[in-house]
Motif scaffolding. Structure first.
Motif, PDB file in Angstrom:
ATOM      1  N   TYR A  69     124.083  12.411 -16.989  1.00  0.00           N
ATOM      2  CA  TYR A  69     124.669  13.635 -17.526  1.00  0.00           C
ATOM      3  C   TYR A  69     123.864  14.874 -17.138  1.00  0.00           C
ATOM      4  CZ  TYR A  69     127.840  10.846 -20.397  1.00  0.00           C
ATOM      5  OH  TYR A  69     128.817   9.989 -20.813  1.00  0.00           O
ATOM      6  N   VAL A  70     122.562  14.715 -16.956  1.00  0.00           N
ATOM      7  CA  VAL A  70     121.751  15.858 -16.517  1.00  0.00           C
ATOM      8  C   VAL A  70     122.198  16.294 -15.130  1.00  0.00           C
ATOM      9  CG1 VAL A  70     119.433  16.709 -16.052  1.00  0.00           C
ATOM     10  CG2 VAL A  70     119.794  15.048 -17.882  1.00  0.00           C
ATOM     11  N   GLY A  71     122.371  15.322 -14.240  1.00  0.00           N
ATOM     12  CA  GLY A  71     122.826  15.637 -12.890  1.00  0.00           C
ATOM     13  C   GLY A  71     124.217  16.244 -12.886  1.00  0.00           C
ATOM     14  N   LEU A  72     125.105  15.710 -13.731  1.00  0.00           N
ATOM     15  CA  LEU A  72     126.471  16.240 -13.801  1.00  0.00           C
ATOM     16  C   LEU A  72     126.467  17.681 -14.305  1.00  0.00           C
ATOM     17  CD1 LEU A  72     129.501  15.864 -13.563  1.00  0.00           C
ATOM     18  CD2 LEU A  72     129.498  14.849 -15.852  1.00  0.00           C
ATOM     19  N   ALA A  73     125.637  17.954 -15.305  1.00  0.00           N
ATOM     20  CA  ALA A  73     125.554  19.326 -15.815  1.00  0.00           C
ATOM     21  C   ALA A  73     125.057  20.277 -14.732  1.00  0.00           C
ATOM     22  CB  ALA A  73     124.633  19.370 -17.032  1.00  0.00           C
ATOM     23  N   ALA A  74     124.046  19.843 -13.967  1.00  0.00           N
ATOM     24  CA  ALA A  74     123.508  20.688 -12.893  1.00  0.00           C
ATOM     25  C   ALA A  74     124.533  20.883 -11.781  1.00  0.00           C
ATOM     26  CB  ALA A  74     122.233  20.062 -12.339  1.00  0.00           C
ATOM     27  N   MET A  75     125.238  19.811 -11.409  1.00  0.00           N
ATOM     28  CA  MET A  75     126.229  19.884 -10.336  1.00  0.00           C
ATOM     29  C   MET A  75     127.332  20.886 -10.647  1.00  0.00           C
ATOM     30  SD  MET A  75     126.752  15.826  -9.559  1.00  0.00           S
ATOM     31  CE  MET A  75     128.342  16.091  -8.798  1.00  0.00           C
ATOM     32  N   THR A  76     127.735  20.973 -11.908  1.00  0.00           N
ATOM     33  CA  THR A  76     128.899  21.785 -12.282  1.00  0.00           C
ATOM     34  C   THR A  76     128.511  23.157 -12.817  1.00  0.00           C
ATOM     35  OG1 THR A  76     128.892  20.644 -14.430  1.00  0.00           O
ATOM     36  CG2 THR A  76     130.366  19.795 -12.721  1.00  0.00           C
ATOM     37  N   ALA A  77     127.222  23.500 -12.722  1.00  0.00           N
ATOM     38  CA  ALA A  77     126.759  24.815 -13.153  1.00  0.00           C
ATOM     39  C   ALA A  77     127.325  25.899 -12.237  1.00  0.00           C
ATOM     40  CB  ALA A  77     125.239  24.859 -13.154  1.00  0.00           C
ATOM     41  N   SER A  78     127.246  27.139 -12.681  1.00  0.00           N
ATOM     42  CA  SER A  78     127.797  28.250 -11.901  1.00  0.00           C
ATOM     43  C   SER A  78     126.900  28.637 -10.738  1.00  0.00           C
ATOM     44  CB  SER A  78     128.021  29.465 -12.803  1.00  0.00           C
ATOM     45  OG  SER A  78     128.908  29.150 -13.855  1.00  0.00           O
ATOM     46  N   THR A  79     125.591  28.651 -10.977  1.00  0.00           N
ATOM     47  CA  THR A  79     124.637  29.096  -9.962  1.00  0.00           C
ATOM     48  C   THR A  79     123.472  28.123  -9.859  1.00  0.00           C
ATOM     49  OG1 THR A  79     123.314  30.380 -11.532  1.00  0.00           O
ATOM     50  CG2 THR A  79     125.195  31.516 -10.483  1.00  0.00           C
ATOM     51  N   LEU A  80     122.688  28.288  -8.819  1.00  0.00           N
ATOM     52  CA  LEU A  80     121.505  27.455  -8.641  1.00  0.00           C
ATOM     53  C   LEU A  80     120.526  27.676  -9.787  1.00  0.00           C
ATOM     54  CD1 LEU A  80     119.945  25.480  -6.814  1.00  0.00           C
ATOM     55  CD2 LEU A  80     118.972  27.470  -5.644  1.00  0.00           C
ATOM     56  N   SER A 187     120.673  33.080  -7.671  1.00  0.00           N
ATOM     57  CA  SER A 187     122.029  33.584  -7.934  1.00  0.00           C
ATOM     58  C   SER A 187     123.073  32.962  -7.013  1.00  0.00           C
ATOM     59  CB  SER A 187     122.057  35.106  -7.780  1.00  0.00           C
ATOM     60  OG  SER A 187     121.714  35.490  -6.458  1.00  0.00           O
ATOM     61  N   LEU A 188     122.675  32.034  -6.139  1.00  0.00           N
ATOM     62  CA  LEU A 188     123.638  31.401  -5.245  1.00  0.00           C
ATOM     63  C   LEU A 188     124.666  30.607  -6.051  1.00  0.00           C
ATOM     64  CD1 LEU A 188     121.454  29.980  -2.308  1.00  0.00           C
ATOM     65  CD2 LEU A 188     123.096  31.873  -2.210  1.00  0.00           C
ATOM     66  N   PRO A 189     125.949  30.748  -5.737  1.00  0.00           N
ATOM     67  CA  PRO A 189     126.973  29.959  -6.451  1.00  0.00           C
ATOM     68  C   PRO A 189     126.966  28.506  -5.976  1.00  0.00           C
ATOM     69  CG  PRO A 189     127.982  31.281  -4.723  1.00  0.00           C
ATOM     70  CD  PRO A 189     126.536  31.693  -4.768  1.00  0.00           C
ATOM     71  N   LEU A 190     127.376  27.602  -6.842  1.00  0.00           N
ATOM     72  CA  LEU A 190     127.451  26.192  -6.493  1.00  0.00           C
ATOM     73  C   LEU A 190     128.868  25.810  -6.095  1.00  0.00           C
ATOM     74  CD1 LEU A 190     125.137  24.418  -9.100  1.00  0.00           C
ATOM     75  CD2 LEU A 190     124.563  25.673  -7.005  1.00  0.00           C
ATOM     76  N   LEU A 191     128.975  24.901  -5.135  1.00  0.00           N
ATOM     77  CA  LEU A 191     130.268  24.507  -4.595  1.00  0.00           C
ATOM     78  C   LEU A 191     131.124  23.768  -5.617  1.00  0.00           C
ATOM     79  CD1 LEU A 191     129.127  23.212  -1.076  1.00  0.00           C
ATOM     80  CD2 LEU A 191     130.058  25.467  -1.654  1.00  0.00           C
ATOM     81  N   MET A 192     130.479  23.048  -6.546  1.00  0.00           N
ATOM     82  CA  MET A 192     131.221  22.218  -7.501  1.00  0.00           C
ATOM     83  C   MET A 192     131.221  22.827  -8.902  1.00  0.00           C
ATOM     84  SD  MET A 192     129.994  18.427  -6.276  1.00  0.00           S
ATOM     85  CE  MET A 192     131.138  17.623  -7.406  1.00  0.00           C
ATOM     86  N   ALA A 193     131.036  24.123  -9.012  1.00  0.00           N
ATOM     87  CA  ALA A 193     131.023  24.780 -10.324  1.00  0.00           C
ATOM     88  C   ALA A 193     132.306  24.469 -11.088  1.00  0.00           C
ATOM     89  CB  ALA A 193     130.870  26.288 -10.139  1.00  0.00           C
ATOM     90  N   ASP A 194     132.137  24.055 -12.339  1.00  0.00           N
ATOM     91  CA  ASP A 194     133.275  23.671 -13.172  1.00  0.00           C
ATOM     92  C   ASP A 194     132.877  23.885 -14.635  1.00  0.00           C
ATOM     93  OD1 ASP A 194     135.168  22.317 -14.752  1.00  0.00           O
ATOM     94  OD2 ASP A 194     135.561  20.852 -13.184  1.00  0.00           O
ATOM     95  N   PRO A 195     133.295  24.988 -15.242  1.00  0.00           N
ATOM     96  CA  PRO A 195     132.869  25.305 -16.622  1.00  0.00           C
ATOM     97  C   PRO A 195     133.200  24.215 -17.631  1.00  0.00           C
ATOM     98  CG  PRO A 195     133.906  27.202 -15.586  1.00  0.00           C
ATOM     99  CD  PRO A 195     134.130  26.048 -14.669  1.00  0.00           C
ATOM    100  N   VAL A 196     134.373  23.591 -17.494  1.00  0.00           N
ATOM    101  CA  VAL A 196     134.780  22.561 -18.461  1.00  0.00           C
ATOM    102  C   VAL A 196     133.898  21.330 -18.332  1.00  0.00           C
ATOM    103  CG1 VAL A 196     136.638  21.037 -19.197  1.00  0.00           C
ATOM    104  CG2 VAL A 196     137.152  23.395 -18.516  1.00  0.00           C
ATOM    105  N   ALA A 197     133.712  20.851 -17.102  1.00  0.00           N
ATOM    106  CA  ALA A 197     132.858  19.674 -16.878  1.00  0.00           C
ATOM    107  C   ALA A 197     131.420  19.970 -17.288  1.00  0.00           C
ATOM    108  CB  ALA A 197     132.920  19.254 -15.412  1.00  0.00           C
ATOM    109  N   LYS A 198     130.963  21.189 -17.014  1.00  0.00           N
ATOM    110  CA  LYS A 198     129.585  21.553 -17.397  1.00  0.00           C
ATOM    111  C   LYS A 198     129.421  21.506 -18.909  1.00  0.00           C
ATOM    112  CE  LYS A 198     128.396  25.763 -17.782  1.00  0.00           C
ATOM    113  NZ  LYS A 198     128.142  27.202 -17.511  1.00  0.00           N
TER     114      LYS A 198
END
Length: 321
Positions: A69-80, A187-198
């Motif tokens: 879940y830590v990795g999933l939260a990081a993957m779906t975050a908005s920015t680095l 501030s770089l955006p992440l490719l898999m940003a997903d507010p709901v999943a995050k």
């Protein structure tokens, strides 16, 4: 490690079996491996593969999804930057042998890795896998090749020259283990940003954190963080920041557990002082500084209170013994 060993035609039972381990027992997300068993695993993997640089291979293979879940939260975050904030906050749900925290100065950011366990001969594997792996994950999540550098407290391993071209600029024998980079990368955006999943992943991480806090004695957790990897000790403010709470909350939680920060720090200072004095390569002045004393006289008074000896007398008894 078991999956990696397959590259050398080492089947998981051959690697794990003699250690009393199996892929089945390690498969559950909440499975944990004691440090001593992990060190034995690394030693056996090196013996069977005849490859010392397993940490680099593990780093190349590291994916955010491997961290639950830590990795999933990081993957779906908005920015680095948000991903790193989540990683450092919830890293303790994965292991208490290491912790992460961010440091920022003018134009530069650093992700610092603190060691809270003795990894012995496996230390290089742990640190290379983690720091190089985080760099690889950052590249994957942003879709960019991130520029930066890496510092390691350990000496340079003999095999490092074979892999130097794969890593960012690297320095060894440094004061801390860290990834250093331009703070604009945060501030770089992440490719898999997903507010709901995050949000869902973060809620799971919060639950895991609460379970951990209720199952582990607060005094034990605090004492682990007081000790620094260079032998020194941390302040109340530093420990509270690493535990993601205010100093007032930390003192209250310790009081509820029947402990106090000052007593725990005093105990850790004593233990650290005795460890450092058993080394004959550190001047007593330097030890006093590492332990947070303003001068040798204050350190000597504290050490007399603990042991009824001066630091010099204690060192002489240990070195001559």
């Amino acid at each position: 490690m078991a999956e990696l060993a397959k590259r050398w035609d080492i089947a998981p039972p051959s690697l794990l079996g003699p250690l009393g381990l199996s892929a089945e027992t390690l498969a559950p997300p909440d499975a944990r491996l004691p440090i001593v068993d992990f060190v034995r695993l690394v030693e056996r993997a090196r013996e069977l593969t005849r490859e010392q640089a397993l940490g680099f291979y593990l780093g190349v293979e590291m994916r955010a999804s491997a961290h639950g879940y830590v990795g999933l939260a990081a993957m779906t975050a908005s920015t680095l930057g948000e991903a790193l904030d989540l990683a450092q906050r919830f890293a303790v749900t994965r292991t208490d042998a290491l912790s992460l925290h961010m440091e920022r100065s003018t134009g530069e950011a650093a992700l610092v890795v603190e060691e809270h366990a003795d990894f012995g001969d496996a230390r290089d594997v742990v640190l290379f896998a983690l720091l190089y792996g985080i760099w690889q994950i950052g590249n994957a999540l942003t879709g960019k090749k991130l520029e930066g550098s890496a510092d390691f407290q350990m000496p340079e391993p003999a095999y490092f020259a074979r892999f130097a071209h794969l890593a960012p600029a690297v320095r060894f024998n440094q004061p801390s283990n860290r990834l250093r980079f331009d703070d604009r990368l945060l501030s770089l955006p992440l490719l898999m940003a997903d507010p709901v999943a995050k949000r869902m992943a973060r809620e799971q991480c919060e639950r895991l954190l609460e379970e951990l806090a209720s199952s582990e004695d607060m005094a034990v957790r605090t004492k682990k963080l007081i000790s620094r990897s260079d032998g020194g000790v941390r302040s109340l403010e530093e420990v509270a920041r690493m535990m993601h709470m205010s100093t007032r909350t930390l003192k209250r939680r310790l009081a509820e557990a029947g402990a106090s920060f000052s007593a725990l720090r005093d105990e850790e200072q004593q233990e650290a002082a005795m460890r450092l004095l058993e080394r004959d390569d550190l001047p007593i002045e330097r030890i006093a500084e590492q332990l947070g004393y303003s001068d040798v006289a204050n350190f000597t008074r504290a050490f007399r209170r603990w042991t009824a000896q001066t630091p010099a007398a204690y060192r002489k008894s240990k070195v001559s013994g």
